[in-house]
Design a protein around this motif. Structure first.
Motif, PDB file in Angstrom:
ATOM      1  N   GLY A  93      39.621  49.905  38.279  1.00  0.00           N
ATOM      2  CA  GLY A  93      41.030  50.093  37.989  1.00  0.00           C
ATOM      3  C   GLY A  93      41.335  50.030  36.508  1.00  0.00           C
ATOM      4  O   GLY A  93      40.658  49.341  35.742  1.00  0.00           O
ATOM      5  N   TYR A 102      46.600  41.065  32.411  1.00  0.00           N
ATOM      6  CA  TYR A 102      46.385  41.239  33.844  1.00  0.00           C
ATOM      7  C   TYR A 102      46.522  39.880  34.520  1.00  0.00           C
ATOM      8  O   TYR A 102      45.815  38.929  34.179  1.00  0.00           O
ATOM      9  CB  TYR A 102      45.001  41.833  34.113  1.00  0.00           C
ATOM     10  N   ASP A 141      43.298  37.358  34.312  1.00  0.00           N
ATOM     11  CA  ASP A 141      41.924  37.691  34.699  1.00  0.00           C
ATOM     12  C   ASP A 141      40.933  36.798  33.974  1.00  0.00           C
ATOM     13  O   ASP A 141      39.903  36.396  34.534  1.00  0.00           O
ATOM     14  CB  ASP A 141      41.634  39.170  34.451  1.00  0.00           C
ATOM     15  N   ARG A 199      45.151  37.928  53.385  1.00  0.00           N
ATOM     16  CA  ARG A 199      45.496  38.349  52.030  1.00  0.00           C
ATOM     17  C   ARG A 199      46.455  37.317  51.453  1.00  0.00           C
ATOM     18  O   ARG A 199      47.518  37.059  52.012  1.00  0.00           O
ATOM     19  CB  ARG A 199      46.114  39.746  52.033  1.00  0.00           C
ATOM     20  N   GLU A 232      38.011  40.189  47.196  1.00  0.00           N
ATOM     21  CA  GLU A 232      38.605  41.131  46.257  1.00  0.00           C
ATOM     22  C   GLU A 232      39.872  40.535  45.665  1.00  0.00           C
ATOM     23  O   GLU A 232      40.738  40.052  46.403  1.00  0.00           O
ATOM     24  CB  GLU A 232      38.914  42.451  46.963  1.00  0.00           C
ATOM     25  N   SER A 234      43.116  41.268  43.120  1.00  0.00           N
ATOM     26  CA  SER A 234      43.898  42.327  42.489  1.00  0.00           C
ATOM     27  C   SER A 234      44.816  41.726  41.432  1.00  0.00           C
ATOM     28  O   SER A 234      45.443  40.683  41.650  1.00  0.00           O
ATOM     29  CB  SER A 234      44.729  43.073  43.540  1.00  0.00           C
ATOM     30  N   THR A 264      35.822  42.359  42.172  1.00  0.00           N
ATOM     31  CA  THR A 264      35.097  42.138  43.413  1.00  0.00           C
ATOM     32  C   THR A 264      34.003  41.117  43.162  1.00  0.00           C
ATOM     33  O   THR A 264      33.178  41.293  42.260  1.00  0.00           O
ATOM     34  CB  THR A 264      34.466  43.444  43.940  1.00  0.00           C
ATOM     35  N   VAL A 275      46.941  48.321  37.207  1.00  0.00           N
ATOM     36  CA  VAL A 275      46.273  47.507  38.217  1.00  0.00           C
ATOM     37  C   VAL A 275      44.789  47.376  37.889  1.00  0.00           C
ATOM     38  O   VAL A 275      44.155  48.333  37.459  1.00  0.00           O
ATOM     39  CB  VAL A 275      46.441  48.119  39.629  1.00  0.00           C
ATOM     40  N   ARG A 276      44.247  46.196  38.093  1.00  0.00           N
ATOM     41  CA  ARG A 276      42.810  45.958  37.935  1.00  0.00           C
ATOM     42  C   ARG A 276      42.322  45.174  39.148  1.00  0.00           C
ATOM     43  O   ARG A 276      43.048  44.346  39.700  1.00  0.00           O
ATOM     44  CB  ARG A 276      42.540  45.182  36.655  1.00  0.00           C
ATOM     45  N   GLN A 277      41.085  45.429  39.561  1.00  0.00           N
ATOM     46  CA  GLN A 277      40.534  44.728  40.714  1.00  0.00           C
ATOM     47  C   GLN A 277      39.167  44.135  40.392  1.00  0.00           C
ATOM     48  O   GLN A 277      38.312  44.806  39.826  1.00  0.00           O
ATOM     49  CB  GLN A 277      40.410  45.654  41.919  1.00  0.00           C
TER      50      GLN A 277
END
Length: 246
Positions: free
Chosen positions: A78, A115, A62, A52, A105, A107, A86, A82-84
Motif C-alpha cells: 500500500g 501512518y 507504524d 477485526r 494483518e 492496516s 503483514t 493506506v498502508r498494510q
C-alpha cells in the motif's frame, strides 16, 4: 462488541517501559479502550474473516507498532492514504510450512503526515477460542492491571476470570496442531514460532509452554518473545498473570 483482543492488550499495558511521545500515544490508546464510554476500540466479527479490531481514533504509528512487535513486518503493501503490515508466524521446526502459519494483518491510515494503526485482522482460526465472554473478561482484568517500574512489569489479577471460557488442551491442539515434540510430561505442550522470513536457527522466536490439569483445563502458561516474558498461573490461591519487559 466494543472491546479489544487479548494479545494486543498485553503490549499496550507495558506503558511504563516506553519513553516520550510513544508513551503518550500508548496511554491514549489505553484510555480509548478502558476509559472512553463507549470504547473507541471495537471488535467486529465477520463470518469467514475472523476478528477485526477497529481503532475509531487511530493513534499508534507504524513505527510504534514495529517497536512493540520488535521486528519488521513480513510484508508491507500500500501507498498513499493506506498502508498494510503483514506479520506471519511460522512453526520454528517447520519454517517452510506456510499452511501451519499464523498471519495477522495491520492496516494504517495516513493522518497528520503519519501512518496510524486503524485496524488489526486476527487469524480466523482464533475465533473459535476468543469467545465474546473471554474477550470481555480479558478487557475487564487488563484495565485494572498494576504496572511496575523496575523491572518494567504488568501484573493482572485473574481471580474474577471465568476459567470455563479458557481454551482446553483439545482446543489448543486443534488450533495449533499437535506439539512438535513430547515435553516428557503428559500434561504439558510446547510450541515455538518465528516471524517470517525465518529458519530453524532464527533468534526471533516465540516459545510457549502450557500446562493442563487432569480434565484438560489450562493451569499455567509460560511464554517468551523478544523483550517479553509472560507467566500465567491459574492454580495458585489467587490466579495471576505477569508480563515482564527486559
Amino acid at each position: 462488541m466494543r472491546r479489544f483482543a487479548a494479545t494486543a492488550l498485553l503490549f499496550i499495558l507495558l506503558a511504563s517501559a516506553l519513553q516520550g511521545c510513544l508513551l503518550t500515544r500508548v496511554l491514549e490508546t489505553r484510555g480509548q479502550l478502558c476509559d472512553d464510554q463507549p470504547s473507541r476500540i471495537v471488535v467486529a466479527r465477520a463470518p469467514g474473516k475472523g476478528l477485526r479490531v477497529v481503532f475509531e481514533k487511530p493513534t499508534l504509528t507504524d513505527r510504534d507498532v514495529i517497536w512493540i512487535v520488535g521486528y519488521e513486518p513480513t510484508q508491507v503493501t500500500g501507498t498513499g492514504a493506506v498502508r498494510q503490515f503483514t506479520y506471519e508466524a511460522l512453526p520454528l521446526h517447520r519454517p517452510l510450512d506456510r499452511s501451519a502459519g499464523l498471519v495477522a494483518e495491520l492496516s494504517f491510515e495516513r493522518l497528520d503526515g503519519e501512518y496510524r494503526l486503524a485496524e488489526v485482522a486476527i487469524p480466523e482460526k482464533f475465533s473459535a477460542v476468543l469467545s465474546p465472554a473471554l474477550l470481555e473478561d480479558v478487557v475487564r482484568v487488563a484495565c485494572k492491571a498494576q504496572i511496575g517500574i523496575v523491572p518494567p512489569t504488568t501484573s493482572f489479577d485473574l481471580a474474577s476470570l471465568d476459567r470455563s471460557t479458557l481454551p482446553t488442551r483439545d482446543d489448543l491442539t486443534r488450533l495449533l496442531g499437535p506439539p512438535p515434540a513430547s515435553m516428557g510430561a503428559s500434561d504439558e505442550v510446547s510450541y515455538q514460532y518465528c516471524l517470517a522470513p525465518c529458519d530453524a536457527s532464527s533468534a526471533m522466536a516465540a516459545n510457549v509452554k502450557v500446562s493442563f490439569g487432569n480434565r484438560g483445563e489450562m493451569q499455567r502458561v509460560d511464554a517468551s518473545y523478544f523483550r517479553y516474558f509472560v507467566a500465567i498461573d491459574l492454580v495458585s490461591s489467587r490466579a495471576t498473570a505477569r508480563v515482564e519487559l527486559r
